[in-house]
Design a protein around this motif. Structure first.
Motif, short mmCIF file in Angstrom:
data_model
loop_
_atom_site.label_atom_id
_atom_site.label_comp_id
_atom_site.label_asym_id
_atom_site.label_seq_id
_atom_site.Cartn_x
_atom_site.Cartn_y
_atom_site.Cartn_z
N UNK A 50 0.72 -1.20 0.01
CA UNK A 50 0.06 -0.20 -0.07
C UNK A 50 1.13 1.40 0.14
N UNK A 51 2.10 1.14 0.51
CA UNK A 51 3.02 2.34 0.57
C UNK A 51 3.18 2.80 -0.81
N UNK A 52 3.31 1.98 -2.00
CA UNK A 52 3.53 2.49 -3.22
C UNK A 52 2.49 3.29 -3.87
N UNK A 53 1.19 3.27 -3.03
CA UNK A 53 -0.01 3.87 -3.64
C UNK A 53 -0.15 5.39 -2.98
N UNK A 54 0.92 5.81 -2.23
CA UNK A 54 0.74 7.06 -1.43
C UNK A 54 0.71 8.27 -2.32
N UNK A 55 1.28 8.12 -3.30
CA UNK A 55 1.19 9.42 -4.21
C UNK A 55 -0.20 9.76 -4.86
N UNK A 56 -0.99 8.58 -4.83
CA UNK A 56 -2.53 8.67 -5.20
C UNK A 56 -3.37 9.03 -3.93
N UNK A 57 -2.89 8.31 -2.89
CA UNK A 57 -3.74 8.12 -1.76
C UNK A 57 -3.65 9.38 -0.76
N UNK A 58 -2.52 9.88 -0.71
CA UNK A 58 -2.18 10.86 0.30
C UNK A 58 -3.07 12.30 0.07
N UNK A 59 -3.75 12.76 0.97
CA UNK A 59 -4.64 14.02 0.60
C UNK A 59 -3.72 15.31 1.14
N UNK A 60 -3.05 15.98 0.16
CA UNK A 60 -2.46 17.26 0.73
C UNK A 60 -3.21 18.22 1.30
N UNK A 61 -4.35 18.48 0.84
CA UNK A 61 -5.24 19.40 1.32
C UNK A 61 -5.87 19.14 2.85
N UNK A 62 -5.80 17.83 3.01
CA UNK A 62 -6.08 17.52 4.42
C UNK A 62 -4.86 17.80 5.36
#
Lengths: 430, 430
Positions: B48-60
């Motif tokens: 799942x770590x390799x999905x972080x560029x998509x899943x991380x919510x910068x606004x949050x």
């Protein structure tokens, strides 16, 4: 100081040293000690380093830097052994005078550092035995330029630590700068107990006599048997473990203030012993932080390494406030130092439990005296190990090729090495 | 970014990788890629770590920290993976907001840091997924106490980054602190691209979207062939060189700002791959400084290592003033960056000339985007290498023994491990 080899024996660890192998090696230690003593008596290149606790003139250093008594910052411009010893003392000891080091030629770092310090309150120490080290001289030119731009008279705030002749010596004479001599027969990585390591410490107000006293105490313990000398015991253990497969030596002090000491050790070890296809690879670690980083590998990885713990047994402590956080009540009311000690004991035992070899070095405190002991001990360990490996401890021929190549690339002369840079093989994935 | 394996091939180096061995390994890379993609699709632990560029919510993240917009300092209290990612970004990028890290329990260091910063202008981020990490909680208690002593309302300046439940979550609810979630399935050492690594960067005013974009660019390059993916090319080369004897991997960036990146890499590599008797030992180095420290060993020591260079191809430069110092005229009028580049080229060629393997990683600049590329590339390399080694990349069981021993020693419960600390073998030389 004390060295404990208990967890390096084959009764605990694999690789580990059989007790009778240590006894047999002790005969070679006796021979090596004789060689070392002869070298010291005859002031031979390198061996002379082990005489520094007697030969270094602390008063001369204090006199040379006395005009910088009001400096708020001391900036050392040097690289490798011309910086790491001074940095080890600066980061090991607290001072109101900040110490910075220009030991790289990264332009962003140099600019950012020169922008962030008040050059009018800064003493600058330019350190290069030859006076020709490209990185150091380039950085010095940048510092001098920045001082002139700030309207600071650089000649009032600069001193040099260098050999008897060369660029820096000439510069000092031309501008009447204080100049300290780099002693003869002392390679950079063995120079911490000389002018090279101690001038910065003197400006920072540290007791450099105490550094030399601690070192002398370890010098007094050198003897014909590893069982009587902490330095020789450590050097022998490293050699014996390396022979049995521990080609990596992770230096893991349990004190933040010793983080730079681990870098200093890494240079000492790599440049002195890394030759002729031999030499342990030094790894810099830090307790307790690296328990959460490197310990998994040290405990469960290949059996190709030893860990060297450095532990001060006394320190200023800091209480952990009481807490009602569930499950953490046991921490409240204890001290951070107690926690750090428990982490150290646990980590050492954890390696022993998985049969990974370690050695414990103990000093009483990270203070001037304790650092003197530790630094001298490691230097003597390294010289002893060099005798056991039968390498030329005090030379570093493998760095010359790259220096010539770089100089050629920069138009500083015709060097075949520079041409071979163009021959680089490539297999690029992008 | 680009990876160049040219100097890792057996036409140059020994150990070196035969070109046809790479071709054969590429079949295993295809299988590993399939495994990794399945893991990512199913949100499996670690993958799942390799999905972080998509899943991380910068606004949050920005919203959670917006109340700290005026902070002059951000203090992260965390250890291992809870600190190293944030520290890598903080030390890689310039900011007017200072970042400090309490990632050790050395009492002298903790006291000295808390005395030296203005706590009333400091945002404190307490990071622990479980909320029970002893070092982190003890440090937090010390920080809270220091804030109270200074008359600072700690509840106004503290936020937590933690799991869904536990001490820190409860603390945040009780005192209405901002709280960021540590994402599920992401081990600490893979968390730099999540809330764990990015909250500090957001407070420092860095463009965290650009970090994620750089990472996504590398994610887009993952494919079934190492010849199409820089990350897989690097991971495969490390594995193939280790198989042939390069059990040590020295990470040597040519940028001061990447010094902490090398530490981050060392945790990633050691904790992910150091298990079952396998795993390269990561070594942290720095160009050009370590040419004057480690290069002797790398060039002339045992053939048990590879060097990984990281080189930014662009940077702000800084002119070297003209000089009349004899023999140094060639430096005057050049740039420090030109000198650093020449040193890099020379060092790389010097290793090749002595048949020591190296790999070159290039990014355009050390900026948000470049760091995103580099961090993601190394993470994907590590996951790929874990597949090739066939180890469980995402666990770290070997650190648990020591944790239980330490807790037992501190009176935090009955643990057999604590008892065995008392059994230590000793052979003391003093």
């Amino acid at each position: 100081m004390r060295v404990d080899l208990g967890n390096a024996l084959d009764t605990v660890a694999s690789p580990g040293i059989p007790r009778d192998a240590l006894d047999r090696l002790d005969e070679r230690v006796a021979d090596a000690h004789e060689r070392i003593e002869t070298g010291r008596e005859n002031h031979e290149h390198g061996y002379e380093s082990l005489n520094l606790p007697q030969t270094t003139d602390a008063d001369e250093i204090r006199t040379a830097v006395e005009s910088f008594a009001d400096a708020e910052t001391v900036l050392t411009v040097g690289i490798g052994g011309s910086a790491l010893g001074a940095a080890t003392l600066a980061h090991g000891l607290e001072s109101d005078v900040d110490a910075y080091f220009l030991d790289n030629v990264d332009p962003e770092h140099v600019s950012s550092l020169l922008d962030s310090i008040s050059l009018s309150d800064t003493a600058v120490n330019v350190v290069s035995r030859s006076g020709t080290t490209a990185e150091t001289l380039a950085n010095f030119l940048a510092v001098r330029d920045a001082m002139e731009s700030d309207g600071v008279d650089w000649t009032e705030q600069t001193f040099v630590t260098t050999g008897e002749e060369g660029n820096l010596r000439n510069l000092a004479e031309r501008h009447d700068l204080p100049a300290l001599d780099v002693p003869d027969g002392v390679p950079g990585r063995f120079s911490v107990l000389s002018t090279v390591g101690l001038a910065c410490a003197a400006i920072q107000g540290h007791d450099i006599d105490a550094v030399l006293s601690g070192a002398q105490a370890e010098a007094n313990r050198l003897s014909g048997s590893l069982f009587d000398s902490p330095a020789y015991a450590y050097g022998t253990a490293c050699y014996a473990l390396d022979e049995r497969g521990a080609g990596i030596n992770a230096m893991m002090p349990y004190a933040e203030s010793l983080e730079t000491f681990a870098e200093w050790y890494a240079q000492l070890w790599a440049e002195s012993l890394g030759k002729d296809g031999l030499g342990q690879t030094p790894v810099r670690a830090l307790g307790a932080t690296d328990q959460h980083s490197q310990l998994q590998l040290y405990r469960a990885g290949p059996r190709d390494k030893m860990v060297t713990f450095v532990r001060p047994t006394e320190r200023e402590d800091c209480a952990i406030p009481e807490t009602d956080l569930p499950g953490l009540e046991y921490l409240g009311g204890q001290n951070l130092g107690t926690l750090l000690d428990a982490e150290f004991e646990a980590t050492e035992a954890s390696l022993a439990e998985s049969s990974q070899p370690s050695v414990r070095l103990e000093i009483d405190r990270v203070d001037e005296y304790g650092l003197g002991e530790l630094l001298y001990c490691l230097e003597a360990s390294c010289v002893l190990a060099g005798e056991l490996y039968n390498v030329e401890t005090f030379i570093q021929p493998a760095v010359e090729w790259g220096k010539r190549a770089a100089r050629g690339l920069l138009g500083g002369g015709d060097f075949d090495e520079a041409d071979s840079v163009a021959d680089k093989s490539t297999l690029v994935i992008e």
